[in-house]
Scaffold this motif. Sequence first.
Motif, PDB file in Angstrom:
ATOM      1  N   ARG A   1      52.862  23.249  42.702  1.00 13.62           N
ATOM      2  CA  ARG A   1      53.730  23.296  41.517  1.00 13.62           C
ATOM      3  C   ARG A   1      53.799  21.945  40.819  1.00 13.62           C
ATOM      4  NH1 ARG A   1      57.597  25.560  44.875  1.00 13.62           N
ATOM      5  NH2 ARG A   1      57.255  27.773  45.041  1.00 13.62           N
ATOM      6  N   ASP A   2      53.813  20.863  41.581  1.00 14.24           N
ATOM      7  CA  ASP A   2      53.891  19.527  40.996  1.00 14.24           C
ATOM      8  C   ASP A   2      52.610  19.133  40.265  1.00 14.24           C
ATOM      9  OD1 ASP A   2      56.457  19.270  41.984  1.00 14.24           O
ATOM     10  OD2 ASP A   2      55.837  18.121  43.756  1.00 14.24           O
ATOM     11  N   LEU A   3      51.503  19.783  40.581  1.00 16.38           N
ATOM     12  CA  LEU A   3      50.222  19.445  39.969  1.00 16.38           C
ATOM     13  C   LEU A   3      49.906  20.279  38.736  1.00 16.38           C
ATOM     14  CD1 LEU A   3      48.138  19.162  43.250  1.00 16.38           C
ATOM     15  CD2 LEU A   3      49.055  17.277  41.872  1.00 16.38           C
ATOM     16  N   ARG A   4      50.742  21.244  38.428  1.00 19.46           N
ATOM     17  CA  ARG A   4      50.431  22.146  37.323  1.00 19.46           C
ATOM     18  C   ARG A   4      51.251  21.811  36.078  1.00 19.46           C
ATOM     19  NH1 ARG A   4      53.351  27.565  39.643  1.00 19.46           N
ATOM     20  NH2 ARG A   4      55.430  27.074  38.873  1.00 19.46           N
ATOM     21  N   GLU A   5      50.663  22.168  34.975  1.00 20.64           N
ATOM     22  CA  GLU A   5      51.323  22.007  33.681  1.00 20.64           C
ATOM     23  C   GLU A   5      51.973  23.319  33.261  1.00 20.64           C
ATOM     24  OE1 GLU A   5      49.103  21.410  29.629  1.00 20.64           O
ATOM     25  OE2 GLU A   5      49.244  19.487  30.679  1.00 20.64           O
ATOM     26  N   SER A   6      51.316  24.430  33.586  1.00 20.41           N
ATOM     27  CA  SER A   6      51.840  25.744  33.234  1.00 20.41           C
ATOM     28  C   SER A   6      51.296  26.788  34.204  1.00 20.41           C
ATOM     29  CB  SER A   6      51.453  26.122  31.800  1.00 20.41           C
ATOM     30  OG  SER A   6      50.047  26.251  31.691  1.00 20.41           O
ATOM     31  N   ALA A   7      51.986  27.943  34.237  1.00 19.74           N
ATOM     32  CA  ALA A   7      51.552  29.036  35.106  1.00 19.74           C
ATOM     33  C   ALA A   7      52.083  30.350  34.557  1.00 19.74           C
ATOM     34  CB  ALA A   7      52.042  28.823  36.527  1.00 19.74           C
ATOM     35  N   GLU A   8      51.271  31.393  34.708  1.00 19.88           N
ATOM     36  CA  GLU A   8      51.664  32.747  34.313  1.00 19.88           C
ATOM     37  C   GLU A   8      51.075  33.720  35.319  1.00 19.88           C
ATOM     38  OE1 GLU A   8      51.007  35.868  30.638  1.00 19.88           O
ATOM     39  OE2 GLU A   8      50.769  33.735  30.263  1.00 19.88           O
ATOM     40  N   ARG A   9      51.908  34.621  35.850  1.00 22.34           N
ATOM     41  CA  ARG A   9      51.465  35.537  36.904  1.00 22.34           C
ATOM     42  C   ARG A   9      51.591  36.984  36.468  1.00 22.34           C
ATOM     43  NH1 ARG A   9      54.917  36.871  42.127  1.00 22.34           N
ATOM     44  NH2 ARG A   9      53.890  38.811  42.520  1.00 22.34           N
ATOM     45  N   HIS A  10      50.586  37.774  36.876  1.00 19.18           N
ATOM     46  CA  HIS A  10      50.599  39.224  36.676  1.00 19.18           C
ATOM     47  C   HIS A  10      50.118  39.883  37.964  1.00 19.18           C
ATOM     48  CE1 HIS A  10      51.268  38.956  32.356  1.00 19.18           C
ATOM     49  NE2 HIS A  10      50.448  37.922  32.381  1.00 19.18           N
ATOM     50  N   THR A  11      50.642  41.072  38.237  1.00 16.76           N
ATOM     51  CA  THR A  11      50.217  41.836  39.402  1.00 16.76           C
ATOM     52  C   THR A  11      49.642  43.160  38.934  1.00 16.76           C
ATOM     53  OG1 THR A  11      51.914  40.791  40.757  1.00 16.76           O
ATOM     54  CG2 THR A  11      50.977  42.849  41.594  1.00 16.76           C
ATOM     55  N   TYR A  12      48.498  43.520  39.508  1.00 21.41           N
ATOM     56  CA  TYR A  12      47.775  44.723  39.109  1.00 21.41           C
ATOM     57  C   TYR A  12      47.524  45.613  40.316  1.00 21.41           C
ATOM     58  CZ  TYR A  12      46.728  41.707  35.154  1.00 21.41           C
ATOM     59  OH  TYR A  12      46.841  40.860  34.084  1.00 21.41           O
ATOM     60  N   GLN A  13      47.554  46.902  40.097  1.00 19.11           N
ATOM     61  CA  GLN A  13      47.167  47.861  41.122  1.00 19.11           C
ATOM     62  C   GLN A  13      45.650  47.974  41.082  1.00 19.11           C
ATOM     63  OE1 GLN A  13      48.121  51.985  40.315  1.00 19.11           O
ATOM     64  NE2 GLN A  13      48.731  52.229  42.451  1.00 19.11           N
ATOM     65  N   ILE A  14      45.006  47.876  42.243  1.00 15.64           N
ATOM     66  CA  ILE A  14      43.553  48.020  42.293  1.00 15.64           C
ATOM     67  C   ILE A  14      43.246  49.516  42.261  1.00 15.64           C
ATOM     68  CG2 ILE A  14      41.456  47.606  43.625  1.00 15.64           C
ATOM     69  CD1 ILE A  14      42.858  45.097  44.747  1.00 15.64           C
ATOM     70  N   VAL A  15      42.606  49.952  41.191  1.00 17.09           N
ATOM     71  CA  VAL A  15      42.331  51.370  40.988  1.00 17.09           C
ATOM     72  C   VAL A  15      40.949  51.733  41.524  1.00 17.09           C
ATOM     73  CG1 VAL A  15      42.132  53.199  39.254  1.00 17.09           C
ATOM     74  CG2 VAL A  15      43.840  51.386  38.968  1.00 17.09           C
TER      75      VAL A  15
END
Length: 105
Positions: free
Chosen positions: A81-95
């Motif tokens: 976390r200290d090394l990042r400038e930004s982050a965005e997370r998404h979760t997907y179902q593997i179809v």
Amino acid sequence: MTPVRTVLAMRTREGCEQRFEAEWLAVAEKIRTLDGCLRQELVRDVDDPRNYLIMSDWADRERLDAFGRSEHRDHLLRVIRDLRESAERHTYQIVHSVRTESEEP
């Protein structure tokens, strides 16, 4: 149980790319031992080496969410976390997942 994939788009702080990769690998080695974790990958943008995708596959949403709420997760990811400038997370179902011929047993 339905497998899920979480994709975290992350941009590192300038000059932190190598340390970020090393820290991610150390954390991934610990996370891979957790119940439900199936696979993890770190990929870097070929046009902008500060942009990464962290992809991890989990046996089901319940185990992913349990890890996501854990103190263990917070401890492991603190340095990243200290090394990042930004982050965005998404979760997907593997179809569907199709293997190449070279991957088949």
